[in-house]
Design a protein around this motif. Structure first.
Motif, PDB file in Angstrom:
ATOM      1  N   TYR A  45       5.923  -0.680  -0.732  1.00  0.00           N
ATOM      2  CA  TYR A  45       6.223   0.705  -1.280  1.00  0.00           C
ATOM      3  C   TYR A  45       7.461   1.221  -0.419  1.00  0.00           C
ATOM      4  N   GLY A  49       9.760   0.967  -3.276  1.00  0.00           N
ATOM      5  CA  GLY A  49       9.467   2.057  -3.844  1.00  0.00           C
ATOM      6  C   GLY A  49       8.193   2.034  -4.889  1.00  0.00           C
ATOM      7  N   SER A  50       7.820   0.898  -5.202  1.00  0.00           N
ATOM      8  CA  SER A  50       6.973   0.658  -6.300  1.00  0.00           C
ATOM      9  C   SER A  50       6.810  -0.995  -6.577  1.00  0.00           C
TER      10      SER A  50
END
Length: 192
Positions: A45, A49-50
């Motif tokens: 993450y 970020g994701s």
């Protein structure tokens, strides 16, 4: 003081690319990515970020390391007359000879468009650009190989070859022989 990073984002994207390519976006869970990359969830993450951010990095890696190098001889200022045939023969080999990721899984991008992720506008933009790049490259290859054809005939041949390549990429993981036949049909059209 934060920990020193012991990985590069390119290496992680390359590793994640294979996981996404093998399993698909929806069937890839964060624990799968953690195991494959050796990173924990917070590192993934923090860097991407994701899961989706990591997928986007994997797609860019796929374009950089798989697609663009294969198309490079068709994208230069001067395209050799044999460049399109060489591209098609290489694609045929990747689909029918041995155990390649393409033969086992098809095209990462085309697979993603057939999933719920395919409705995402940013992915659609990436795939549309890829389709344009492939069509442009094949068009350049046709022009170099078939200078005997007029512009309309060259365009028709390029559209036919591009369609056959996309069809082969879509079917290869189900039937490699059929994918090979499609590439052979493209080669026959170019050589006619």
């Amino acid at each position: 003081m934060g920990r020193i990073r012991t990985f590069t984002e390119v290496e992680v994207a390359r590793t994640a690319r294979q996981v996404f390519w093998d399993r698909g976006y929806e069937d890839t869970a964060l624990p799968d990515l953690e195991r494959a990359t050796g990173l924990n969830r917070s590192s993934i993450y923090h860097s991407f970020g994701s899961k989706r951010g990591l997928f986007d990095a994997a797609v860019e890696n796929y374009l950089d390391e798989v697609i663009r190098p294969r198309l490079a001889p068709l994208r230069g200022d001067t395209v050799e007359s044999a460049a399109l045939e060489t591209y098609l023969l290489g694609l045929h080999a990747a689909m029918t000879e041995g155990h390649t990721a393409l033969a086992a899984n098809g095209c990462l991008l085309l697979n993603a468009t057939g999933s719920p992720l395919g409705r995402d506008a940013s992915l659609q933009t990436v795939v549309a650009a890829y389709c344009d790049d492939l069509r442009t490259a094949i068009t350049a290859g046709v022009a170099a190989r078939r200078a005997d054809l007029d512009e309309a005939e060259q365009k028709s041949l390029a559209v036919t070859c591009t369609g056959l390549v996309f069809a082969a990429m879509a079917i290869v993981r189900v039937n490699a022989a059929a994918a090979g036949d499609l590439i052979e049909a493209a080669l026959a059209q170019v050589r006619r």
